[in-house]
Design a protein around this motif. Structure first.
Motif, PDB file in Angstrom:
ATOM      1  N   LYS A 198       4.888  12.915   3.999  1.00  0.00           N
ATOM      2  CA  LYS A 198       4.627  11.503   3.719  1.00  0.00           C
ATOM      3  C   LYS A 198       4.324  10.739   5.005  1.00  0.00           C
ATOM      4  O   LYS A 198       4.854  11.045   6.073  1.00  0.00           O
ATOM      5  CB  LYS A 198       5.820  10.867   3.007  1.00  0.00           C
ATOM      6  N   PRO A 209       4.480   7.390   7.358  1.00  0.00           N
ATOM      7  CA  PRO A 209       5.235   6.141   7.567  1.00  0.00           C
ATOM      8  C   PRO A 209       4.339   4.931   7.300  1.00  0.00           C
ATOM      9  O   PRO A 209       3.124   4.997   7.523  1.00  0.00           O
ATOM     10  CB  PRO A 209       5.639   6.207   9.042  1.00  0.00           C
ATOM     11  N   ARG A 210       4.935   3.855   6.817  1.00  0.00           N
ATOM     12  CA  ARG A 210       4.194   2.615   6.565  1.00  0.00           C
ATOM     13  C   ARG A 210       4.677   1.558   7.543  1.00  0.00           C
ATOM     14  O   ARG A 210       5.885   1.263   7.602  1.00  0.00           O
ATOM     15  CB  ARG A 210       4.388   2.167   5.122  1.00  0.00           C
ATOM     16  N   SER A 211       3.762   0.973   8.292  1.00  0.00           N
ATOM     17  CA  SER A 211       4.126   0.089   9.402  1.00  0.00           C
ATOM     18  C   SER A 211       4.907  -1.144   8.951  1.00  0.00           C
ATOM     19  O   SER A 211       5.673  -1.713   9.730  1.00  0.00           O
ATOM     20  CB  SER A 211       2.872  -0.346  10.158  1.00  0.00           C
ATOM     21  N   HIS A 212       4.737  -1.563   7.696  1.00  0.00           N
ATOM     22  CA  HIS A 212       5.449  -2.760   7.234  1.00  0.00           C
ATOM     23  C   HIS A 212       6.894  -2.451   6.831  1.00  0.00           C
ATOM     24  O   HIS A 212       7.685  -3.377   6.594  1.00  0.00           O
ATOM     25  CB  HIS A 212       4.710  -3.388   6.050  1.00  0.00           C
ATOM     26  N   ASP A 213       7.263  -1.162   6.760  1.00  0.00           N
ATOM     27  CA  ASP A 213       8.644  -0.789   6.430  1.00  0.00           C
ATOM     28  C   ASP A 213       9.542  -0.877   7.667  1.00  0.00           C
ATOM     29  O   ASP A 213       9.057  -0.902   8.806  1.00  0.00           O
ATOM     30  CB  ASP A 213       8.700   0.638   5.882  1.00  0.00           C
ATOM     31  N   SER A 214      10.827  -0.857   7.429  1.00  0.00           N
ATOM     32  CA  SER A 214      11.774  -0.818   8.538  1.00  0.00           C
ATOM     33  C   SER A 214      11.671   0.534   9.246  1.00  0.00           C
ATOM     34  O   SER A 214      11.147   1.506   8.687  1.00  0.00           O
ATOM     35  CB  SER A 214      13.199  -1.008   8.026  1.00  0.00           C
ATOM     36  N   GLU A 257      14.000   2.562   9.835  1.00  0.00           N
ATOM     37  CA  GLU A 257      14.783   3.540   9.075  1.00  0.00           C
ATOM     38  C   GLU A 257      13.968   4.122   7.924  1.00  0.00           C
ATOM     39  O   GLU A 257      13.962   5.340   7.698  1.00  0.00           O
ATOM     40  CB  GLU A 257      16.050   2.877   8.542  1.00  0.00           C
ATOM     41  N   LYS A 258      13.264   3.259   7.190  1.00  0.00           N
ATOM     42  CA  LYS A 258      12.456   3.728   6.067  1.00  0.00           C
ATOM     43  C   LYS A 258      11.272   4.568   6.549  1.00  0.00           C
ATOM     44  O   LYS A 258      10.900   5.567   5.912  1.00  0.00           O
ATOM     45  CB  LYS A 258      11.961   2.543   5.236  1.00  0.00           C
ATOM     46  N   GLN A 259      10.674   4.175   7.670  1.00  0.00           N
ATOM     47  CA  GLN A 259       9.562   4.951   8.198  1.00  0.00           C
ATOM     48  C   GLN A 259      10.014   6.357   8.579  1.00  0.00           C
ATOM     49  O   GLN A 259       9.337   7.349   8.297  1.00  0.00           O
ATOM     50  CB  GLN A 259       8.946   4.249   9.412  1.00  0.00           C
ATOM     51  N   LYS A 314      12.545   7.936   7.332  1.00  0.00           N
ATOM     52  CA  LYS A 314      12.890   8.651   6.106  1.00  0.00           C
ATOM     53  C   LYS A 314      11.639   9.215   5.446  1.00  0.00           C
ATOM     54  O   LYS A 314      11.634  10.375   4.986  1.00  0.00           O
ATOM     55  CB  LYS A 314      13.629   7.722   5.148  1.00  0.00           C
ATOM     56  N   ARG A 315      10.575   8.413   5.375  1.00  0.00           N
ATOM     57  CA  ARG A 315       9.321   8.901   4.791  1.00  0.00           C
ATOM     58  C   ARG A 315       8.783  10.088   5.582  1.00  0.00           C
ATOM     59  O   ARG A 315       8.279  11.058   5.009  1.00  0.00           O
ATOM     60  CB  ARG A 315       8.279   7.783   4.737  1.00  0.00           C
TER      61      ARG A 315
END
Length: 363
Positions: free
Chosen positions: A102, A104-109, A111-113, A115-116
């Motif tokens: 997956k 990472p999405r730059s608008h995510d935190s 931590e979420k990036q 995790k992805r």
């Protein structure tokens, strides 16, 4: 010398369920007579265009593979078609057989990036190696697909669609590669991480050549060669090609580049090669002279034995990650047609159209 050729698609057949246009994800190209066959890496279809007198291709017709084959996951996931070839009244189709990580999405935190980036996915329909009967309609001049039909020259002999046995996590091909000393360590690694990733198929008689974008081993790319046989139930199996294996391996030193497309013309093989991982880098076309003779045995092909014909433009700077050459079709005796994934805006000449490159390979 490079020219542009316009490819026109039908608006009603061009969007996948997520709204992605077929022209934005072209992954392979194949010319048969007046027809140009294309695939998009996020669909379960292949596309047929027809040559026009103005030098463009149009009259788009989309063919859903589910009408001819038993896809392991139906329409729930993409096939990620990465190669097509024709031989003996069949068109052959192969999926990438790869895992994907997956993005990472730059608008995510953060931590979420992270995790992805840790998540690896499997698309069940990617484990496809199949053939579909493929005949020229003499009245229309169009090549057409059939689930089953009579051989045009052998009355009573039936041609039928068939595929290598596979399920949602593997196929017979990946099963036998689990024991391979070069490839097995990479089967659990996503394609864009230099893991196992099919990108290219070409055929000659019963011989099927499969190009790997990854893994690349110390600069060496890999071509697998297989042949199939059909059982009484219409299922395909791999023939035993060497004393040890139902496949051959051919290694080519492309200086770190992986294979993006393969095409046979005469006795030679043309190779579209580029970065194996998700990065910008040189994309080039090579000729492997007398490849069909050399591959009668497994072989190691050093750089000096390959002809580097030309580089192919790719996105860089503001267009980084765009204009990735993915498909190579033999256009005529002197030219190849190259199609691109994620084309730059300049290639989108009009609504539902895109420009391909016609590259002169022989002077």
């Amino acid at each position: 010398m490079t020219k542009k050729i316009k490819l026109r698609f039908d608006a009603g057949q061009s969007l996948n369920p997520e709204g992605k246009h077929v022209r934005d994800g072209l992954s392979t190209g194949l010319r048969t007579g007046d027809n140009l066959w294309l695939s998009c890496d996020e669909r379960t279809t292949i596309e047929r265009l027809t040559y026009h007198s103005d030098g463009s291709f149009g009259d788009h017709q989309s063919f859903d593979l589910r009408d001819y084959l038993e896809l392991p996951d139906g329409d729930n996931s993409e096939v990620d078609i990465e190669g097509m070839g024709t031989t003996d009244n069949y068109i052959w189709i192969i999926g990438s057989h790869s895992l994907k990580r997956k993005k990472p999405r730059s608008h995510d935190s953060v931590e979420k990036q992270m995790k992805r980036l840790s998540k690896v996915q499997n698309d069940p329909n990617r484990y496809l190696l199949a053939r579909i009967p493929f005949l020229l309609n003499e009245e229309t001049g169009q090549y057409e697909l059939h689930k089953q039909c009579e051989h045009p020259e052998w009355p009573g002999y039936m041609l039928r669609a068939a595929q290598l046995h596979g399920d949602k996590t593997s196929s017979l091909l990946t099963d036998v590669l689990q024991q391979d000393e070069h490839i097995s360590p990479f089967l659990s690694i996503p394609g864009k991480d230099n893991g196992f990733d099919v990108e290219g198929l070409t055929t000659s008689g019963e011989r099927i050549f499969i190009g790997l974008r990854g893994p690349v081993l110390r600069g060496w790319a890999i071509i697998l060669e297989v042949e199939t046989e059909e059982d009484d139930k219409g299922q395909l199996h791999l023939k035993q090609l060497t004393e040890k294996r139902p496949y051959k391996k051919h290694f080519l030193h492309l200086k770190g580049k992986g294979i993006r497309e393969l095409r046979i013309f005469g006795e030679d093989m043309y190779i579209l090669a580029g970065p194996t991982m998700d990065q910008d880098g040189v994309i080039a076309i090579y000729r492997w002279p007398n490849a069909l003779v050399q591959t009668e045995q497994e072989c190691m092909v050093h750089t000096k034995e390959l002809e580097r014909l030309c580089e192919v433009p790719h996105g860089s700077g503001a267009d980084s990650g765009k204009d990735k050459a993915e498909g190579l079709a033999i256009f005529d005796e002197k030219h190849a047609l190259v199609v691109f994934d994620s084309p730059v805006d300049a290639r989108k000449a009009e609504n539902n159209a895109v420009l391909a490159d016609l590259i002169q390979l022989v002077k």
